[in-house]
Design a protein around this motif. Structure first.
Motif, short mmCIF file in Angstrom:
data_model
loop_
_atom_site.label_atom_id
_atom_site.label_comp_id
_atom_site.label_asym_id
_atom_site.label_seq_id
_atom_site.Cartn_x
_atom_site.Cartn_y
_atom_site.Cartn_z
N PRO A 1 -43.95 -21.45 13.44
CA PRO A 1 -43.32 -20.23 12.94
C PRO A 1 -44.04 -19.60 11.76
CG PRO A 1 -42.07 -22.15 12.25
CD PRO A 1 -43.11 -22.63 13.22
N PHE A 2 -44.84 -20.40 11.04
CA PHE A 2 -45.49 -19.85 9.85
C PHE A 2 -47.00 -19.72 10.02
CE2 PHE A 2 -42.00 -22.74 8.17
CZ PHE A 2 -41.04 -21.76 8.34
N GLY A 3 -47.45 -19.90 11.27
CA GLY A 3 -48.89 -19.92 11.56
C GLY A 3 -49.62 -18.67 11.10
N ALA A 4 -48.95 -17.53 11.15
CA ALA A 4 -49.66 -16.27 10.84
C ALA A 4 -49.49 -15.86 9.37
CB ALA A 4 -49.14 -15.17 11.76
N LEU A 5 -48.84 -16.69 8.57
CA LEU A 5 -48.57 -16.28 7.18
C LEU A 5 -49.61 -16.81 6.21
CD1 LEU A 5 -44.72 -16.99 7.03
CD2 LEU A 5 -45.89 -14.91 7.76
N ASP A 6 -49.86 -16.06 5.14
CA ASP A 6 -50.77 -16.55 4.11
C ASP A 6 -50.09 -17.70 3.36
OD1 ASP A 6 -49.65 -15.53 1.31
OD2 ASP A 6 -49.24 -14.03 2.83
N ALA A 7 -50.90 -18.49 2.63
CA ALA A 7 -50.40 -19.73 2.05
C ALA A 7 -49.20 -19.51 1.11
CB ALA A 7 -51.52 -20.44 1.31
N LEU A 8 -49.26 -18.45 0.30
CA LEU A 8 -48.17 -18.22 -0.66
C LEU A 8 -46.86 -17.89 0.05
CD1 LEU A 8 -49.55 -16.17 -3.67
CD2 LEU A 8 -48.46 -18.43 -3.69
N THR A 9 -46.94 -16.93 0.98
CA THR A 9 -45.74 -16.52 1.72
C THR A 9 -45.19 -17.70 2.51
OG1 THR A 9 -46.85 -14.42 1.98
CG2 THR A 9 -44.86 -14.74 3.28
N ARG A 10 -46.11 -18.46 3.08
CA ARG A 10 -45.73 -19.62 3.87
C ARG A 10 -44.88 -20.58 3.04
NH1 ARG A 10 -49.65 -21.86 8.10
NH2 ARG A 10 -48.63 -23.75 8.72
N GLY A 11 -45.32 -20.81 1.79
CA GLY A 11 -44.58 -21.69 0.90
C GLY A 11 -43.18 -21.17 0.63
N VAL A 12 -43.07 -19.86 0.40
CA VAL A 12 -41.76 -19.27 0.11
C VAL A 12 -40.83 -19.43 1.32
CG1 VAL A 12 -40.56 -17.10 -0.37
CG2 VAL A 12 -42.71 -17.60 -1.54
#
Ligand SMILES: Nc1ncnc2c1ncn2[C@@H]1O[C@H](COP(=O)(O)OP(=O)(O)OP(=O)(O)O)[C@@H](O)[C@H]1O
Length: 292
Positions: free
Chosen positions: A163-174
């Motif tokens: 689900p978070f594969g396309a997100l940048d690292a910061l957004t992914r963390g949030v």
């Protein structure tokens, strides 16, 4: 022995009549409220397993039983979140979630459905963005709408494909933090595919390791012995974290291929707790056929 909430027995899938199965003899259980991540190399069959659990794909052999009923097709009992959020572009954030709520509870009046939807929109931190259209949202916000929508139908099981594969690292963390909060509040049962070992250690109670295909297996069930209170910031300070991480990376780099090369017939799923093991894990101890 009491059956798990979700039981998978001897599952196999082949896409052609004459070809080898992508995976076979896949058996596992997931308890209610458990968060499971599955890791394995690209193409080993993770998405296919998830689609079978969702009822979107029929297995070639074996059964999936959820809450004492065989899974035979899609159902609102199982919420699915894909990497591409698949929102309806003509609906607002609220409209997308309300649409799902009303398919689950068609008799609810609009006001009740909206109130219910707003609760989940707030849970994923999107209060204030209810009337925005998907085109006005960032990738992370869209993915949060997908998560709110999946949770809003209160499925018995949530299935998430990277689900978070396309997100940048910061957004992914949030978004990972949001997911952790909602899961601990709702005790949601989750099956999630990820390629990110750190994400798996943060989120999962158990991590399934899948060997390479064809004829892939769930070779190991890694029990996450880290404290439930772990956070992204704190987990790196726990020595268990590195033991688990090394174990997972070693599987991906070495064991997944060797197990497949050695012939999968004898592979039985083993349960391991690398976090509690002191010293270097003897990764191949139970796979003498793969150790050579
Ligand atoms: N509809 C299909 N028809 C034929 N073969 C398929 C189909 N869907 C998947 N496959 C094959 O099945 C195997 C497993 O695919 P799957 O997408 O389940 O793997 P995966 O582990 O999820 O990969 P990734 O991590 O890259 O998403 C692959 O070899 C793929 O080519």
């Amino acid at each position: 022995m009491e059956k798990a909430f979700l039981t998978v027995e001897n599952l196999s899938k082949r896409y052609t009549d004459d070809g080898l199965p992508v995976f076979d003899q896949v058996s596992f259980g997931i308890d209610k409220g458990e968060f499971v991540c599955i890791i394995g190399h690209s193409g080993c069959g993770k998405t296919t397993i998830l689609n079978v659990l969702a009822g979107l794909e029929a297995p070639s052999g074996g059964v999936v039983i959820m809450d004492q009923r065989e899974v035979r097709g899609p159902s609102l009992d199982r919420g699915v979140v894909f990497q591409s959020h698949a929102l309806m572009p003509w609906f607002s954030v609220l409209g997308n979630v309300v649409f799902a709520v009303r398919s689950r509870w068609p008799d609810w009046p609009r006001a009740k459905a909206e109130e219910h939807a707003r609760r989940f929109i707030e849970m994923v931190g999107l209060k204030g963005a209810e009337h925005k259209k998907p085109s006005e949202l960032s990738g992370g916000m869209k993915q949060r709408v997908g998560i709110a929508r999946a949770f809003s139908i209160e499925p018995k099981m949530l299935l998430m494909d990277e689900p978070f594969g396309a997100l940048d690292a910061l957004t992914r963390g949030v978004v990972q933090d949001e997911l952790l909060k909602i899961c601990s509040a709702t005790r949601q049962t989750v099956f999630m595919i990820t390629h990110d070992v750190d994400e798996a250690i943060l989120l999962a109670d158990k991590i399934f390791l899948m060997s390479n295909g064809p004829r892939a297996r769930i070779a190991e069930v890694v029990v996450n012995t880290m404290p439930k209170t772990r956070t992204r910031e704190s987990m790196h300070h726990d020595p268990q974290f590195y033991r688990i991480r090394n174990h997972l990376v070693d599987f991906l780099v070495h064991r997944s291929r060797r197990i497949q090369e050695a012939g999968a017939e004898d592979v039985v799923t083993r349960v391991v707790m690398p976090g509690l093991e002191q010293g270097a894990p003897d990764a191949l101890a139970d796979f003498p056929q793969a150790a050579a």
